[in-house]
Design a protein around this motif. Sequence first.
Motif, PDB file in Angstrom:
ATOM      1  N   THR A  43      72.141  81.330  24.507  1.00 54.36           N
ATOM      2  CA  THR A  43      72.547  82.743  24.229  1.00 54.36           C
ATOM      3  C   THR A  43      71.144  83.510  23.625  1.00 54.36           C
ATOM      4  OG1 THR A  43      74.539  82.099  23.752  1.00 54.36           O
ATOM      5  CG2 THR A  43      74.119  84.307  22.801  1.00 54.36           C
ATOM      6  N   SER A  44      70.639  82.681  22.513  1.00 53.33           N
ATOM      7  CA  SER A  44      69.222  83.339  21.988  1.00 53.33           C
ATOM      8  C   SER A  44      68.395  83.682  23.329  1.00 53.33           C
ATOM      9  CB  SER A  44      68.756  82.643  21.099  1.00 53.33           C
ATOM     10  OG  SER A  44      67.446  83.014  20.545  1.00 53.33           O
ATOM     11  N   ASP A  45      67.994  82.913  24.155  1.00 55.80           N
ATOM     12  CA  ASP A  45      67.062  83.161  25.118  1.00 55.80           C
ATOM     13  C   ASP A  45      67.465  84.208  25.982  1.00 55.80           C
ATOM     14  OD1 ASP A  45      65.426  80.989  24.557  1.00 55.80           O
ATOM     15  OD2 ASP A  45      66.167  79.566  25.829  1.00 55.80           O
ATOM     16  N   ALA A  46      68.852  84.368  26.351  1.00 57.16           N
ATOM     17  CA  ALA A  46      69.275  85.417  27.153  1.00 57.16           C
ATOM     18  C   ALA A  46      68.995  86.790  26.405  1.00 57.16           C
ATOM     19  CB  ALA A  46      70.648  85.216  27.466  1.00 57.16           C
ATOM     20  N   HIS A  47      69.467  86.554  25.187  1.00 59.35           N
ATOM     21  CA  HIS A  47      69.156  88.101  24.401  1.00 59.35           C
ATOM     22  C   HIS A  47      67.630  88.422  24.481  1.00 59.35           C
ATOM     23  CE1 HIS A  47      73.434  87.442  22.025  1.00 59.35           C
ATOM     24  NE2 HIS A  47      73.493  88.031  23.368  1.00 59.35           N
ATOM     25  N   GLN A  48      66.873  87.508  23.959  1.00 56.66           N
ATOM     26  CA  GLN A  48      65.519  87.616  24.002  1.00 56.66           C
ATOM     27  C   GLN A  48      64.828  88.249  25.333  1.00 56.66           C
ATOM     28  OE1 GLN A  48      63.178  85.245  21.170  1.00 56.66           O
ATOM     29  NE2 GLN A  48      64.609  83.841  21.304  1.00 56.66           N
ATOM     30  N   ALA A  49      65.218  87.469  26.430  1.00 58.92           N
ATOM     31  CA  ALA A  49      64.749  88.062  27.768  1.00 58.92           C
ATOM     32  C   ALA A  49      65.124  89.311  28.290  1.00 58.92           C
ATOM     33  CB  ALA A  49      65.400  86.880  28.857  1.00 58.92           C
ATOM     34  N   ARG A  50      66.435  89.607  27.501  1.00 58.30           N
ATOM     35  CA  ARG A  50      66.825  91.117  27.872  1.00 58.30           C
ATOM     36  C   ARG A  50      66.140  92.014  26.980  1.00 58.30           C
ATOM     37  NH1 ARG A  50      71.766  89.960  27.339  1.00 58.30           N
ATOM     38  NH2 ARG A  50      72.029  90.787  25.274  1.00 58.30           N
ATOM     39  N   ASP A  51      65.625  91.822  25.866  1.00 56.96           N
ATOM     40  CA  ASP A  51      64.913  92.763  25.030  1.00 56.96           C
ATOM     41  C   ASP A  51      63.804  92.831  25.770  1.00 56.96           C
ATOM     42  OD1 ASP A  51      67.153  92.619  23.012  1.00 56.96           O
ATOM     43  OD2 ASP A  51      66.145  91.090  21.847  1.00 56.96           O
ATOM     44  N   TRP A  52      63.151  92.096  26.342  1.00 57.48           N
ATOM     45  CA  TRP A  52      61.964  92.113  26.890  1.00 57.48           C
ATOM     46  C   TRP A  52      61.727  92.727  28.516  1.00 57.48           C
ATOM     47  CZ3 TRP A  52      57.426  92.139  24.406  1.00 57.48           C
ATOM     48  CH2 TRP A  52      57.160  91.801  23.063  1.00 57.48           C
ATOM     49  N   GLY A  53      62.978  92.738  28.958  1.00 56.45           N
ATOM     50  CA  GLY A  53      63.018  93.409  30.297  1.00 56.45           C
ATOM     51  C   GLY A  53      63.033  92.356  31.388  1.00 56.45           C
ATOM     52  N   LEU A  54      63.046  91.071  30.908  1.00 54.43           N
ATOM     53  CA  LEU A  54      62.745  89.744  31.762  1.00 54.43           C
ATOM     54  C   LEU A  54      64.157  89.030  32.349  1.00 54.43           C
ATOM     55  CD1 LEU A  54      60.196  88.193  29.728  1.00 54.43           C
ATOM     56  CD2 LEU A  54      59.529  89.403  31.773  1.00 54.43           C
ATOM     57  N   ARG A  55      63.989  88.460  33.412  1.00 56.61           N
ATOM     58  CA  ARG A  55      65.151  87.782  33.965  1.00 56.61           C
ATOM     59  C   ARG A  55      65.112  86.419  33.227  1.00 56.61           C
ATOM     60  NH1 ARG A  55      62.461  89.400  38.635  1.00 56.61           N
ATOM     61  NH2 ARG A  55      61.653  87.186  38.899  1.00 56.61           N
ATOM     62  N   PRO A  56      66.313  85.693  33.217  1.00 51.77           N
ATOM     63  CA  PRO A  56      66.134  84.430  32.731  1.00 51.77           C
ATOM     64  C   PRO A  56      65.326  83.392  33.224  1.00 51.77           C
ATOM     65  CG  PRO A  56      68.380  84.772  33.103  1.00 51.77           C
ATOM     66  CD  PRO A  56      67.605  86.229  33.702  1.00 51.77           C
ATOM     67  N   ASP A  57      64.936  83.461  34.512  1.00 50.05           N
ATOM     68  CA  ASP A  57      64.155  82.587  35.111  1.00 50.05           C
ATOM     69  C   ASP A  57      62.439  83.117  34.402  1.00 50.05           C
ATOM     70  OD1 ASP A  57      64.477  84.737  36.920  1.00 50.05           O
ATOM     71  OD2 ASP A  57      62.655  83.970  37.917  1.00 50.05           O
ATOM     72  N   GLU A  58      62.155  84.013  34.291  1.00 51.59           N
ATOM     73  CA  GLU A  58      61.062  84.605  33.800  1.00 51.59           C
ATOM     74  C   GLU A  58      60.928  84.322  32.459  1.00 51.59           C
ATOM     75  OE1 GLU A  58      60.062  88.708  36.170  1.00 51.59           O
ATOM     76  OE2 GLU A  58      61.699  88.708  34.909  1.00 51.59           O
ATOM     77  N   TRP A  59      61.891  84.273  31.574  1.00 49.86           N
ATOM     78  CA  TRP A  59      61.784  83.776  30.165  1.00 49.86           C
ATOM     79  C   TRP A  59      61.542  82.233  30.163  1.00 49.86           C
ATOM     80  CZ3 TRP A  59      61.277  86.321  25.731  1.00 49.86           C
ATOM     81  CH2 TRP A  59      61.207  85.560  24.503  1.00 49.86           C
ATOM     82  N   ALA A  60      62.223  81.764  30.948  1.00 54.38           N
ATOM     83  CA  ALA A  60      61.905  80.179  31.038  1.00 54.38           C
ATOM     84  C   ALA A  60      60.251  80.008  31.326  1.00 54.38           C
ATOM     85  CB  ALA A  60      62.913  79.498  32.064  1.00 54.38           C
ATOM     86  N   ARG A  61      60.022  80.441  32.263  1.00 57.30           N
ATOM     87  CA  ARG A  61      58.419  80.438  32.445  1.00 57.30           C
ATOM     88  C   ARG A  61      57.757  80.739  31.497  1.00 57.30           C
ATOM     89  NH1 ARG A  61      54.308  79.781  35.914  1.00 57.30           N
ATOM     90  NH2 ARG A  61      52.778  81.849  35.963  1.00 57.30           N
ATOM     91  N   TYR A  62      58.124  81.799  30.748  1.00 58.59           N
ATOM     92  CA  TYR A  62      57.203  82.093  29.320  1.00 58.59           C
ATOM     93  C   TYR A  62      57.228  80.977  28.440  1.00 58.59           C
ATOM     94  CZ  TYR A  62      56.457  83.978  24.651  1.00 58.59           C
ATOM     95  OH  TYR A  62      56.286  84.292  23.378  1.00 58.59           O
ATOM     96  N   ARG A  63      58.390  80.562  28.210  1.00 55.86           N
ATOM     97  CA  ARG A  63      58.530  79.467  27.143  1.00 55.86           C
ATOM     98  C   ARG A  63      57.862  78.149  27.724  1.00 55.86           C
ATOM     99  NH1 ARG A  63      63.568  79.224  24.203  1.00 55.86           N
ATOM    100  NH2 ARG A  63      62.964  77.337  23.587  1.00 55.86           N
ATOM    101  N   GLN A  64      57.778  77.878  29.034  1.00 56.27           N
ATOM    102  CA  GLN A  64      56.821  76.660  29.511  1.00 56.27           C
ATOM    103  C   GLN A  64      55.508  76.988  29.292  1.00 56.27           C
ATOM    104  OE1 GLN A  64      57.454  76.225  33.805  1.00 56.27           O
ATOM    105  NE2 GLN A  64      56.586  74.071  33.972  1.00 56.27           N
ATOM    106  N   LEU A  65      54.954  78.184  29.565  1.00 57.73           N
ATOM    107  CA  LEU A  65      53.540  78.610  29.591  1.00 57.73           C
ATOM    108  C   LEU A  65      53.107  78.466  28.116  1.00 57.73           C
ATOM    109  CD1 LEU A  65      53.404  81.790  31.813  1.00 57.73           C
ATOM    110  CD2 LEU A  65      52.181  79.706  32.193  1.00 57.73           C
ATOM    111  N   MET A  66      53.973  78.802  26.922  1.00 55.14           N
ATOM    112  CA  MET A  66      53.414  78.849  25.684  1.00 55.14           C
ATOM    113  C   MET A  66      53.418  77.263  25.333  1.00 55.14           C
ATOM    114  SD  MET A  66      52.511  81.764  24.946  1.00 55.14           S
ATOM    115  CE  MET A  66      52.288  81.537  23.331  1.00 55.14           C
ATOM    116  N   GLN A  67      54.083  76.258  26.086  1.00 52.45           N
ATOM    117  CA  GLN A  67      53.754  74.956  25.563  1.00 52.45           C
ATOM    118  C   GLN A  67      52.856  74.292  26.077  1.00 52.45           C
ATOM    119  OE1 GLN A  67      57.454  73.049  26.875  1.00 52.45           O
ATOM    120  NE2 GLN A  67      58.739  74.296  25.537  1.00 52.45           N
ATOM    121  N   GLY A  68      51.840  75.035  26.615  1.00 50.01           N
ATOM    122  CA  GLY A  68      50.553  74.687  27.545  1.00 50.01           C
ATOM    123  C   GLY A  68      49.575  74.941  26.734  1.00 50.01           C
TER     124      GLY A  68
END
Length: 240
Positions: A43-68
């Motif tokens: 739920t938190s990820d969905a809200h944050q993705a919407r705040d930035w104008g991103l789709r859920p898959d884009e937010w997931a990619r951002y989370r993955q990038l920040m772990q690298g």
Amino acid sequence: MDRYRVVCLGGCLIAAVEGYAQSPPTDTVRAVESRTQVSAEATSDAHQARDWGLRPDEWARYRQLMQGPLGVYSPNLDPLTALGIEARTNEERRRYAELQVQAEARRVEKLLSYQRAYDAAWQRLFPDLQRMNGFEAPRATTVKASPARLAVFVKADCPPCVQRVQQLQAAGTAFDVYFVDSRPDDARIRQWATQAAVDPAKVRARTITLNHDAGRWQSLGLTGDLPAVVREVNGQWQRQ
């Protein structure tokens, strides 16, 4: 021994069998807690993705990038910048750039609106009291420097910015440094000032001040690369 215990709560009699009620198994409790946590994170990820104008898959990619490596080198990078830097196509890069420009425009407009409200409140509450530097609205978007002072806009990873500040400092010039894209992180400014060999004594004496840009550079409407050394001339800010 009587296996029942009678308890009176609020005038009602409740018969309970001692030792009958048992706690649920530990594995069951952990499974429920895990599902609850996963649901809350989703739920938190969905809200944050919407705040930035991103789709859920884009937010997931951002989370993955920040772990690298990107997250190691730039731990405070915002989602749009991170995705733009790591864009896989020109279309992606253009999309994230446009989203970031729109987000920045909204942020600056909010800051400007608050600055106007702050100015109006000051005039209404203290019309006869002149404001002093340092008592203005937090991170105001307009440059409030004395006409005798220069405003120097710099950014990270900019050798010319360091050189320009060092030249002005060596000349004994009083100036205000505005760090663009500090996000706003005081540690970033302090680290940059150390690298630029800014004299702490001059900062304490306010001959040189270190500030978050907070949209000031964009609000001036000037063009060109950084560093930018500007001064107010007849009410207009001009590059020097």
